[in-house]
Motif scaffolding. Structure first.
Motif, PDB file in Angstrom:
ATOM      1  N   ALA A 143      -8.542 -46.749  -3.891  1.00 46.94           N
ATOM      2  CA  ALA A 143      -9.022 -47.204  -2.591  1.00 46.94           C
ATOM      3  C   ALA A 143     -10.093 -46.252  -2.092  1.00 46.94           C
ATOM      4  N   LEU A 144     -11.059 -46.801  -1.377  1.00 45.62           N
ATOM      5  CA  LEU A 144     -12.118 -45.997  -0.783  1.00 45.62           C
ATOM      6  C   LEU A 144     -11.601 -45.401   0.530  1.00 45.62           C
ATOM      7  N   ARG A 145     -11.491 -44.080   0.573  1.00 45.16           N
ATOM      8  CA  ARG A 145     -11.000 -43.401   1.768  1.00 45.16           C
ATOM      9  C   ARG A 145     -12.127 -42.846   2.626  1.00 45.16           C
ATOM     10  N   ASP A 146     -13.157 -42.349   1.974  1.00 45.71           N
ATOM     11  CA  ASP A 146     -14.263 -41.730   2.706  1.00 45.71           C
ATOM     12  C   ASP A 146     -15.579 -42.245   2.146  1.00 45.71           C
ATOM     13  N   PRO A 147     -16.277 -43.136   2.871  1.00 46.81           N
ATOM     14  CA  PRO A 147     -17.535 -43.700   2.364  1.00 46.81           C
ATOM     15  C   PRO A 147     -18.607 -42.652   2.107  1.00 46.81           C
ATOM     16  N   ARG A 148     -18.444 -41.466   2.645  1.00 50.78           N
ATOM     17  CA  ARG A 148     -19.458 -40.423   2.439  1.00 50.78           C
ATOM     18  C   ARG A 148     -19.344 -39.778   1.068  1.00 50.78           C
ATOM     19  N   ARG A 149     -18.226 -40.006   0.398  1.00 50.60           N
ATOM     20  CA  ARG A 149     -18.025 -39.395  -0.916  1.00 50.60           C
ATOM     21  C   ARG A 149     -18.242 -40.421  -2.033  1.00 50.60           C
ATOM     22  N   ALA A 150     -18.552 -39.926  -3.220  1.00 47.88           N
ATOM     23  CA  ALA A 150     -18.812 -40.805  -4.373  1.00 47.88           C
ATOM     24  C   ALA A 150     -17.542 -41.097  -5.159  1.00 47.88           C
ATOM     25  N   THR A 151     -16.394 -40.792  -4.577  1.00 52.12           N
ATOM     26  CA  THR A 151     -15.130 -40.980  -5.275  1.00 52.12           C
ATOM     27  C   THR A 151     -14.225 -41.931  -4.500  1.00 52.12           C
ATOM     28  N   VAL A 152     -13.203 -42.423  -5.212  1.00 54.14           N
ATOM     29  CA  VAL A 152     -12.133 -43.194  -4.595  1.00 54.14           C
ATOM     30  C   VAL A 152     -10.827 -42.439  -4.825  1.00 54.14           C
TER      31      VAL A 152
END
Length: 390
Positions: A143-152
């Protein structure tokens, strides 16, 4: 046969009934271009038909995309124009995000395993959700937790002292394909996760897109590694290789050419020219022959498709799963416009050959055809015809 509406997953097969070789049993296009909640059942030989705009080619692109992601390709390589796959009816959310969803179900030794994928196309391309599950429950979720990061954020089943393990995964790759590199396999839960992930990867990644292009098949070619290319432009080189390395397979190819081409065909050969190139030739009997460059478009496409069906994954320019024994692998040939340039007789002969080859289990075929070819396919044994509604 019509498309199966989306609903509850069928009960998993009993352990005794599970196939030894992983196979994709259905493809799902939940929200992908023109498709909405489309579920496509897949057999050893499946043909998609339907009117213009029904999404036949799109369905093949969806399957190919899943295969490439399973092989480890990055998201931007698989979807260079991601907005093209966002359904027109899909509106943006409050943050301006739009995307698409697709997935598949794979049967094999680990039972029935389901993969679902949600991809954000705008404002930035990334995987925002992935779920891998078997009949007992979820094995992996991201799941995408932080749109600022390139990770899920990924979480997978452990069933040890810690029931679930969590770690960041890159947002541009399929998490299922990364699991064998991240999971140690020290608990029963981890072994279950690994078995399901490897089953999906093995079933998906061995794909060969076949679109014979007659204009490229007519010319002499430089000698190379003898692995068939998607456009079959190196057909002469592959013929030279099969003739010397596999007499049985070559004999089947000659027999197929004899039934699908005009006039008697007694052999297929390749000759080395003075400049080092290789040119293909169709033998017509003692002292008689025809350079393949003189054949019509339909005959050349027929030969290319026949060669793809008979060649096998080891002689294709594809990506076989080298860590898995060949007895466990099956290559899936994707053929958009399978009936293009073919007459009724060639279609009938090609379907007969394809059904026989696919029944062996090492080769599967997923293609698109027009209504005339679909009618012929409905009368053929061993063919699943899926009619897509526009």
């Amino acid at each position: 046969m019509t498309v199966i509406p989306q609903g509850k997953t069928a009960p998993p097969p009993s352990r005794a009934a599970r196939p030894a070789r992983p196979r994709v049993g259905e493809a799902r296009l939940d929200a992908f271009a023109s498709h909405r909640r489309t579920v496509i059942p897949l057999g050893p030989l499946t043909l998609l038909t339907g009117g213009s705009g029904s999404g036949k080619s799109t369905a093949l692109r969806g399957y190919e995309a899943l295969a490439r992601l399973a092989a480890g390709d990055q998201l931007e390589e698989v979807f260079p124009d991601p907005a093209a796959w966002v359904p027109e009816w899909a509106g943006a959310d409050a943050q301006g995000r739009r995307g698409f969803r697709l997935g598949c179900t794979v049967d094999g030794p680990a039972g029935r395993v389901r993969l679902d994928l949600a991809v954000q196309a705008e404002p930035a391309l990334r995987i925002v959700g992935e779920r891998l599950a078997d009949h007992e429950g979820t094995l992996l979720s991201t799941a995408l937790r932080d749109p600022r990061r390139a990770t899920v954020q990924a979480a997978w089943h452990t069933a040890g002292t810690v029931p679930v393990t969590r770690a960041p995964f890159p947002g541009d790759r399929l998490g299922t394909a990364l699991l064998p590199l991240r999971v140690a396999g020290t608990t029963d839960g981890e072994l279950r996760v690994l078995a399901a992930a490897e089953q999906v990867v093995v079933a998906l990644r061995s794909v060969f897109v076949c679109d014979p292009l007659p204009e490229r098949m007519r010319a002499a070619v430089q000698a190379g590694d003898g692995r068939l290319t998607s456009d079959c432009g190196n057909l002469a080189e592959v013929l030279d290789r099969t003739r010397t390395l596999c007499a049985r397979r070559h004999a089947r190819l000659v027999a197929g050419a004899d039934t699908g081409c005009v006039g008697p065909v007694t052999g297929l050969s390749a000759e080395r020219l003075a400049d080092g190139t290789v040119r293909a030739r169709m033998d017509r009997g003692p002292g008689r022959g025809t350079p393949l460059g003189r054949l019509g478009d339909g005959e050349l496409r027929y030969l290319g498709l026949t060669l793809a069906l008979l060649t096998g994954s080891q002689a294709m320019a594809s990506d076989p799963h080298t860590e898995v024994p060949s007895a466990m692998q099956a290559v899936t040939v994707l053929a958009d416009g399978l009936d293009r340039n073919l007459d009724t007789r060639q279609i009938r002969e090609l379907l007969t050959l394809a059904a026989a080859v696919c029944a062996g289990g090492h080769t599967r075929l997923l293609g698109t055809v027009g209504e005339a070819a679909a009618d012929a396919a409905r009368e053929a044994a061993g063919v699943t015809v899926v009619d897509l509604a526009p």
